[in-house]
Design a protein around this motif. Sequence first.
Motif, PDB file in Angstrom:
ATOM      1  N   LYS A   1      13.200  13.432   1.644  1.00 30.72           N
ATOM      2  CA  LYS A   1      11.791  13.147   1.372  1.00 30.72           C
ATOM      3  C   LYS A   1      11.651  12.356   0.089  1.00 30.72           C
ATOM      4  CE  LYS A   1       9.926  16.866   4.072  1.00 30.72           C
ATOM      5  NZ  LYS A   1       9.085  18.036   4.108  1.00 30.72           N
ATOM      6  N   GLN A   2      10.907  11.269   0.175  1.00 32.22           N
ATOM      7  CA  GLN A   2      10.778  10.353  -0.949  1.00 32.22           C
ATOM      8  C   GLN A   2       9.958  10.916  -2.097  1.00 32.22           C
ATOM      9  OE1 GLN A   2       9.078   6.855   0.748  1.00 32.22           O
ATOM     10  NE2 GLN A   2      10.920   6.302   1.857  1.00 32.22           N
ATOM     11  N   GLY A   3       9.027  11.795  -1.800  1.00 32.73           N
ATOM     12  CA  GLY A   3       8.140  12.292  -2.846  1.00 32.73           C
ATOM     13  C   GLY A   3       8.646  13.506  -3.585  1.00 32.73           C
TER      14      GLY A   3
ATOM     15  N   PHE B   1       4.067   1.446  -3.078  1.00 32.49           N
ATOM     16  CA  PHE B   1       3.245   2.583  -2.684  1.00 32.49           C
ATOM     17  C   PHE B   1       2.097   2.644  -3.685  1.00 32.49           C
ATOM     18  CE2 PHE B   1       2.245   7.169  -2.342  1.00 32.49           C
ATOM     19  CZ  PHE B   1       1.963   7.186  -0.995  1.00 32.49           C
ATOM     20  N   TYR B   2       0.975   2.116  -3.286  1.00 31.43           N
ATOM     21  CA  TYR B   2      -0.089   1.847  -4.230  1.00 31.43           C
ATOM     22  C   TYR B   2      -0.897   3.086  -4.620  1.00 31.43           C
ATOM     23  CZ  TYR B   2       1.656  -2.724  -3.505  1.00 31.43           C
ATOM     24  OH  TYR B   2       2.515  -3.794  -3.456  1.00 31.43           O
ATOM     25  N   TYR B   3      -0.700   4.209  -3.920  1.00 25.24           N
ATOM     26  CA  TYR B   3      -1.316   5.450  -4.390  1.00 25.24           C
ATOM     27  C   TYR B   3      -0.724   5.846  -5.741  1.00 25.24           C
ATOM     28  CZ  TYR B   3      -3.434   6.213   0.198  1.00 25.24           C
ATOM     29  OH  TYR B   3      -4.180   6.088   1.333  1.00 25.24           O
TER      30      TYR B   3
ATOM     31  N   PHE C   1       1.167  12.140  -9.966  1.00 27.23           N
ATOM     32  CA  PHE C   1       2.481  12.497  -9.425  1.00 27.23           C
ATOM     33  C   PHE C   1       2.403  13.429  -8.219  1.00 27.23           C
ATOM     34  CE2 PHE C   1       6.425  11.783 -12.155  1.00 27.23           C
ATOM     35  CZ  PHE C   1       5.985  10.551 -12.601  1.00 27.23           C
ATOM     36  N   ILE C   2       1.664  14.499  -8.353  1.00 30.63           N
ATOM     37  CA  ILE C   2       1.698  15.525  -7.309  1.00 30.63           C
ATOM     38  C   ILE C   2       1.039  15.038  -6.018  1.00 30.63           C
ATOM     39  CG2 ILE C   2       0.959  17.864  -6.708  1.00 30.63           C
ATOM     40  CD1 ILE C   2       1.265  18.525  -9.742  1.00 30.63           C
ATOM     41  N   ILE C   3      -0.164  14.528  -6.115  1.00 33.80           N
ATOM     42  CA  ILE C   3      -0.850  14.056  -4.895  1.00 33.80           C
ATOM     43  C   ILE C   3      -0.061  12.937  -4.223  1.00 33.80           C
ATOM     44  CG2 ILE C   3      -2.930  12.929  -3.997  1.00 33.80           C
ATOM     45  CD1 ILE C   3      -4.530  14.587  -6.064  1.00 33.80           C
ATOM     46  N   PRO C   4       0.331  11.865  -4.945  1.00 31.91           N
ATOM     47  CA  PRO C   4       1.132  10.825  -4.266  1.00 31.91           C
ATOM     48  C   PRO C   4       2.467  11.344  -3.727  1.00 31.91           C
ATOM     49  CG  PRO C   4       0.251   9.969  -6.316  1.00 31.91           C
ATOM     50  CD  PRO C   4      -0.019  11.445  -6.303  1.00 31.91           C
ATOM     51  N   GLY C   5       3.069  12.315  -4.406  1.00 27.74           N
ATOM     52  CA  GLY C   5       4.325  12.890  -3.927  1.00 27.74           C
ATOM     53  C   GLY C   5       4.156  13.557  -2.577  1.00 27.74           C
ATOM     54  N   TYR C   6       3.095  14.329  -2.434  1.00 28.12           N
ATOM     55  CA  TYR C   6       2.835  14.973  -1.140  1.00 28.12           C
ATOM     56  C   TYR C   6       2.480  13.941  -0.071  1.00 28.12           C
ATOM     57  CZ  TYR C   6       3.163  19.705  -2.982  1.00 28.12           C
ATOM     58  OH  TYR C   6       3.632  20.874  -3.536  1.00 28.12           O
ATOM     59  N   VAL C   7       1.755  12.898  -0.454  1.00 29.14           N
ATOM     60  CA  VAL C   7       1.432  11.836   0.512  1.00 29.14           C
ATOM     61  C   VAL C   7       2.713  11.131   0.964  1.00 29.14           C
ATOM     62  CG1 VAL C   7       0.233   9.630   0.818  1.00 29.14           C
ATOM     63  CG2 VAL C   7      -0.924  11.514  -0.338  1.00 29.14           C
ATOM     64  N   LEU C   8       3.611  10.838   0.018  1.00 30.96           N
ATOM     65  CA  LEU C   8       4.896  10.219   0.381  1.00 30.96           C
ATOM     66  C   LEU C   8       5.685  11.101   1.345  1.00 30.96           C
ATOM     67  CD1 LEU C   8       6.318   8.687  -2.924  1.00 30.96           C
ATOM     68  CD2 LEU C   8       6.017   7.505  -0.757  1.00 30.96           C
ATOM     69  N   ASN C   9       5.740  12.391   1.057  1.00 32.04           N
ATOM     70  CA  ASN C   9       6.468  13.303   1.940  1.00 32.04           C
ATOM     71  C   ASN C   9       5.818  13.377   3.318  1.00 32.04           C
ATOM     72  OD1 ASN C   9       8.437  13.849   0.109  1.00 32.04           O
ATOM     73  ND2 ASN C   9       7.797  15.940  -0.309  1.00 32.04           N
ATOM     74  N   TYR C  10       4.504  13.382   3.344  1.00 32.40           N
ATOM     75  CA  TYR C  10       3.798  13.418   4.624  1.00 32.40           C
ATOM     76  C   TYR C  10       4.124  12.167   5.445  1.00 32.40           C
ATOM     77  CZ  TYR C  10       0.080  13.397   8.069  1.00 32.40           C
ATOM     78  OH  TYR C  10      -0.603  13.336   9.239  1.00 32.40           O
ATOM     79  N   LYS C  11       4.077  11.003   4.789  1.00 32.14           N
ATOM     80  CA  LYS C  11       4.382   9.751   5.488  1.00 32.14           C
ATOM     81  C   LYS C  11       5.826   9.728   5.970  1.00 32.14           C
ATOM     82  CE  LYS C  11       0.886   6.687   3.742  1.00 32.14           C
ATOM     83  NZ  LYS C  11       0.577   5.319   3.441  1.00 32.14           N
ATOM     84  N   ALA C  12       6.752  10.284   5.161  1.00 29.40           N
ATOM     85  CA  ALA C  12       8.157  10.330   5.563  1.00 29.40           C
ATOM     86  C   ALA C  12       8.346  11.243   6.772  1.00 29.40           C
ATOM     87  CB  ALA C  12       9.025  10.804   4.401  1.00 29.40           C
ATOM     88  N   SER C  13       7.575  12.328   6.828  1.00 33.16           N
ATOM     89  CA  SER C  13       7.718  13.254   7.965  1.00 33.16           C
ATOM     90  C   SER C  13       7.099  12.689   9.235  1.00 33.16           C
ATOM     91  CB  SER C  13       7.080  14.600   7.620  1.00 33.16           C
ATOM     92  OG  SER C  13       5.669  14.486   7.556  1.00 33.16           O
ATOM     93  N   MET C  14       6.211  11.715   9.100  1.00 35.96           N
ATOM     94  CA  MET C  14       5.577  11.101  10.266  1.00 35.96           C
ATOM     95  C   MET C  14       6.489  10.090  10.945  1.00 35.96           C
ATOM     96  SD  MET C  14       2.821  12.746  10.482  1.00 35.96           S
ATOM     97  CE  MET C  14       1.932  11.866  11.739  1.00 35.96           C
ATOM     98  N   LYS C  15       7.540   9.646  10.231  1.00 34.07           N
ATOM     99  CA  LYS C  15       8.438   8.636  10.784  1.00 34.07           C
ATOM    100  C   LYS C  15       9.403   9.244  11.763  1.00 34.07           C
ATOM    101  CE  LYS C  15       8.169   5.451   6.963  1.00 34.07           C
ATOM    102  NZ  LYS C  15       8.852   4.754   5.911  1.00 34.07           N
TER     103      LYS C  15
END
Length: 183
Positions: free
Chosen positions: A11-13, A132-134, A169-183
């Motif tokens: 996970k990237q985030g 990742f602009y967030y 950090f925290i919000i974008p980290g969770y968004v990155l992980n969410y996007k990674a899990s969608m792939k």
Amino acid sequence: MIGFPKNIMKKQGTLFILWGWLLLFTSLIRYIEMRVVYSFLAEDFMKIFIIILPVIVVTFTGYYLVEISKDKSGRSTRNKLYFVWISLIGCMVLINLIQYNVLHQINFKLQHPLFMAVTAFAIIITGAILKFYYISLGGVLFGLLALAASYLELPEQLLIESLAWFIAFIIPGYVLNYKASMK
């Protein structure tokens, strides 16, 4: 991968979340130490927490970086990010040296918003490098919160910093992980 599930390592985030929570909690603990009356037991707990948690996070970060360095793809991006964050540490040292040279003391009420401002710059650059602009938006908000913090006393600056870590950090980290899990 010893001790860590593979999905965490992919996970990237992960590092954004980990460091975001660490820095949020340390800012809150420092605020509590300055503004809240508490027992000796609570003080001991906070001192242990402020020592052990960073050790755990730094150890995991080292392990994480070693594991992802085995993946040859993305090496250029990782190197850029290393330079950004190592440069940030250098800038913070320079800010302290210049401040001491000019004022003959360290003014923490001044130092803190300056550190937040240069950190905001590093966060914006990180978001641009990662495309990742967030994260970049979080860096802009971090900078605006640094400006707001400059109007407050040091303990309240720590509360503002806690909010800034959550946003950047925290919000974008969770968004990155969410996007990674969608792939």
